[in-house]
Design a protein around this motif. Structure first.
Motif, PDB file in Angstrom:
ATOM      1  N   LYS A 292       4.611  -8.871  -4.986  1.00 60.49           N
ATOM      2  CA  LYS A 292       5.160  -8.482  -3.465  1.00 60.49           C
ATOM      3  C   LYS A 292       4.995  -7.170  -2.980  1.00 60.49           C
ATOM      4  O   LYS A 292       4.280  -6.818  -1.807  1.00 60.49           O
ATOM      5  CB  LYS A 292       6.721  -8.718  -3.101  1.00 60.49           C
ATOM      6  N   GLU A 293       5.314  -6.061  -4.035  1.00 61.05           N
ATOM      7  CA  GLU A 293       4.874  -4.768  -3.612  1.00 61.05           C
ATOM      8  C   GLU A 293       3.427  -4.489  -3.491  1.00 61.05           C
ATOM      9  O   GLU A 293       3.047  -3.622  -2.322  1.00 61.05           O
ATOM     10  CB  GLU A 293       5.599  -4.049  -4.679  1.00 61.05           C
ATOM     11  N   GLU A 295       1.303  -6.692  -2.249  1.00 59.32           N
ATOM     12  CA  GLU A 295       0.753  -7.220  -1.119  1.00 59.32           C
ATOM     13  C   GLU A 295       1.321  -6.197   0.007  1.00 59.32           C
ATOM     14  O   GLU A 295       0.444  -6.315   1.026  1.00 59.32           O
ATOM     15  CB  GLU A 295       1.276  -8.517  -0.722  1.00 59.32           C
ATOM     16  N   ASN A 296       2.636  -5.740   0.020  1.00 60.05           N
ATOM     17  CA  ASN A 296       2.959  -4.807   1.182  1.00 60.05           C
ATOM     18  C   ASN A 296       2.098  -3.648   1.187  1.00 60.05           C
ATOM     19  O   ASN A 296       1.710  -3.185   2.401  1.00 60.05           O
ATOM     20  CB  ASN A 296       4.383  -4.438   0.943  1.00 60.05           C
ATOM     21  N   SER A 299      -1.448  -4.411   2.839  1.00 58.73           N
ATOM     22  CA  SER A 299      -1.315  -5.068   4.358  1.00 58.73           C
ATOM     23  C   SER A 299      -1.394  -3.798   5.172  1.00 58.73           C
ATOM     24  O   SER A 299      -1.463  -3.970   6.211  1.00 58.73           O
ATOM     25  CB  SER A 299      -0.175  -5.966   4.292  1.00 58.73           C
ATOM     26  N   SER A 300      -0.955  -2.662   4.774  1.00 54.98           N
ATOM     27  CA  SER A 300      -0.804  -1.598   5.588  1.00 54.98           C
ATOM     28  C   SER A 300      -2.100  -0.857   5.998  1.00 54.98           C
ATOM     29  O   SER A 300      -2.387  -0.101   6.694  1.00 54.98           O
ATOM     30  CB  SER A 300       0.184  -0.451   5.204  1.00 54.98           C
ATOM     31  N   HIS A 518       4.427   0.855  -0.948  1.00 55.74           N
ATOM     32  CA  HIS A 518       4.623  -0.539  -0.447  1.00 55.74           C
ATOM     33  C   HIS A 518       5.446  -0.482   0.773  1.00 55.74           C
ATOM     34  O   HIS A 518       5.461  -1.761   1.187  1.00 55.74           O
ATOM     35  CB  HIS A 518       5.298  -1.322  -1.487  1.00 55.74           C
ATOM     36  N   GLN A 519       6.187   0.233   1.365  1.00 54.65           N
ATOM     37  CA  GLN A 519       6.547   0.292   2.576  1.00 54.65           C
ATOM     38  C   GLN A 519       5.706   0.660   3.700  1.00 54.65           C
ATOM     39  O   GLN A 519       6.173   0.845   4.682  1.00 54.65           O
ATOM     40  CB  GLN A 519       7.753   1.284   2.270  1.00 54.65           C
ATOM     41  N   GLY A 520       4.445   0.956   3.306  1.00 56.96           N
ATOM     42  CA  GLY A 520       3.235   1.332   4.345  1.00 56.96           C
ATOM     43  C   GLY A 520       3.320   2.805   4.737  1.00 56.96           C
ATOM     44  O   GLY A 520       2.602   3.179   5.788  1.00 56.96           O
TER      45      GLY A 520
END
Length: 530
Positions: A292-293, A295-296, A299-300, A518-520
């Motif tokens: 999950k981390e 991919e996050n 994705s940014s 992972h928070q962009g």
């Protein structure tokens, strides 16, 4: 009034139920402990050789005693204080190591342990069933009903691995990832949930319909992971569709009776272009099961032209399912099945409960070290393998020096190519200090006119100039703790964690590296002269 030997002792239903439950725990403990034995690696290899085996034998004795105690209860045998105390100690022993096994599962990964436990279910059924049927069942009332229930339970336990191995619904287990493997080929890698042979259909540049199969030396490969080699010029900026035909069983002479259903996957448009002068690259590594981390974080970023897969996709691998879950699904998530990727083996890809040395073949790679040419760039992929400093984990099973020496000889033999040379390796320290080869590896990179090295392994995001050498090093991040305990509680993963990856852009005379979490959020920004 004293109880004679001929008189039966009646216990309350509640006490009998509690005894039966604890007996079930103790009786299943040997198999569960065997399943979770990876948690004892350090003790078994460094502190007390044979610890896991001794513990297994003790738990078998403990299991047999607990069943004997239940038998005495079912038979109404007189109570004996010593036997009661021994049973309590037996339960505590089983419960203690159930907790230890839980702790070890947080280190190793609970899902992997449960998969192994599932494979052991037939043995667990036999271990529980035989003593219960021989000793306890004849002493119980309503034996017919209980016998029927036990038969159903044991049959289901025996059949469950069969149903898991042969799922009722045949399907794809992962989206495809397209690896640039050099030698003018791409490898389209995807997987299924059961044994099958895979193939890819596409339209060639001349308009003809083509089909390429996953194969080993001319024989179509049967398995769950499929790697289909397609010439670069036929796949560049082209659409492709994945397919698979189930193979329920294999006979000496292959025939259509051994083939099952054929399934067709989605059609993907591959955007790979080799001649981009200023490519945008995303480099990812060390996600260690944290999908999950990963991919996050990815994705940014804007969609890249190329992806570096830099190793350590999981802590270790128990079977092909682990490769599918963390290598293939992770790579497909990053590339969207449309962007080419270059694969690098991490030191954790050396670790496995099965033969991970064959992973290169399953992915369609020429090996773990090779070269990929894309336009004006030459990417040299190296394999850091595993450090000898980790030998306590492997107990002497590794013999890396001959392998690293062969790889070094290959690196030193590479001719001048006139390209912009970039080296990809999981550990920029080459895991070679203890082998005395690091200096020669670094000198070979200098001789090869390497401009910079991309690596992972450190779980840090940074760019630095390698002291005394002509090339820079980019470490692309990974999964790591921001804060939290650095003690025994680490095994429970207490604390705050983050995942970082890097975007590498070539702009004019500069190489620009941007790191995001992972928070962009942008966490680092570097640049150096191209």
């Amino acid at each position: 009034m004293h109880t004679t030997k001929t008189e039966k002792v009646r216990r309350s239903p509640l006490i009998t139920t509690v005894i039966a439950l604890f007996t079930l725990v103790c009786a299943s403990a040997p198999i569960i402990n065997y399943t979770f034995r990876i948690g004892y690696v350090f003790i078994d290899n460094e502190v007390f050789p044979g610890f896991a085996q001794l513990l297994f034998y003790l738990m078998i004795i403990n299991a047999l005693y607990s069943i004997y105690f239940l038998y005495r209860c079912a038979a109404g045998k007189p109570k004996k204080t010593a036997l009661n105390v021994l049973f309590v100690l037996s339960c505590l022993f089983g419960a203690l190591f159930a907790l230890v096994n839980y702790v070890s599962s947080t280190i190793a990964k609970t899902g992997v342990m449960l998969q192994t436990l599932q494979d052991m279910l037939p043995y667990l059924a036999a271990l529980l069933g035989v003593p219960l049927i021989l000793l306890v069942l004849p002493k119980l009332k309503a034996r017919k009903m209980i016998s029927a229930v036990l038969c159903i339970v044991f049959m289901l336990a025996m059949l469950l691995p069969v149903f898991v191995s042969f799922p009722l619904r045949f399907s794809f287990a992962s989206e495809p990832v397209v690896l640039d493997v050099g030698s003018d080929y791409y490898s389209v890698v995807f997987s299924t949930n059961a044994d099958s042979h895979g193939f890819v259909s596409y339209k060639a540049p001349d308009g003809s319909e083509k089909t390429a199969y996953s194969n080993d030396e001319g024989v179509r490969r049967i398995g769950r992971i499929h790697a289909v080699l397609i010439p670069r010029e036929e796949l560049e900026n082209n659409s492709y569709t994945i397919h698979a035909t189930r193979v329920p069983h294999v006979t000496a002479y292959q025939n259509r009776q051994a083939l099952g259903k054929t399934i067709d996957g989605k059609t993907y448009h591959f955007k790979g272009e080799r001649n981009i002068a200023e490519p945008r690259v995303i480099s990812v590594s060390d996600w260690h099961w944290r999908m999950k981390e990963l991919e996050n974080a990815v994705s940014s970023f804007e969609q890249p032209d190329l992806v570096f897969l830099m190793g350590d996709y999981a802590d270790f691998y128990a079977n092909d399912e682990e490769v599918i879950a963390y290598v293939l699904k992770g790579a497909a998530a990053v590339t969207k099945s449309e962007i080419p990727a270059i694969f690098v083996r991490g030191n954790h890809e050396v670790r496995g409960n099965f033969d991970m040395s064959d992973l290169w073949r399953k992915l369609g790679l020429p090996g773990y070290y090779y070269q990929v040419e894309r336009g004006e760039y030459m990417f040299t992929v190296l394999d850091c393998a595993e450090s000898a400093s980790y030998d306590w984990e492997h107990d002497g099973f590794y013999d890396m020096l001959p392998y690293l020496s062969t790889q070094l000889a290959w690196l030193e033999s590479l001719p001048e190519n006139g390209k912009y040379n970039i080296t990809l390796i999981h550990d920029s320290n080459f895991n070679t200090e203890e082998f005395g080869l690091r200096g020669r590896f670094e000198e070979a990179l200098n001789e090869n006119n390497t401009k910079f090295v991309v690596s992972g392994h450190s779980h840090a995001l940074r760019v630095y100039q390698n002291e005394g050498k002509s090339y820079s090093v980019i470490e692309d991040g990974g999964y790591g703790r921001i804060n939290g305990p650095k003690n025994i509680l680490d095994i429970f993963h207490i604390g705050t964690y983050t995942y970082k990856c890097a975007e590498i852009r070539f702009e004019g005379e500069n190489v620009i590296v941007t790191g995001k979490d992972h928070q962009g959020s942008i966490v680092d920004d570097f640049s150096f002269k191209k």
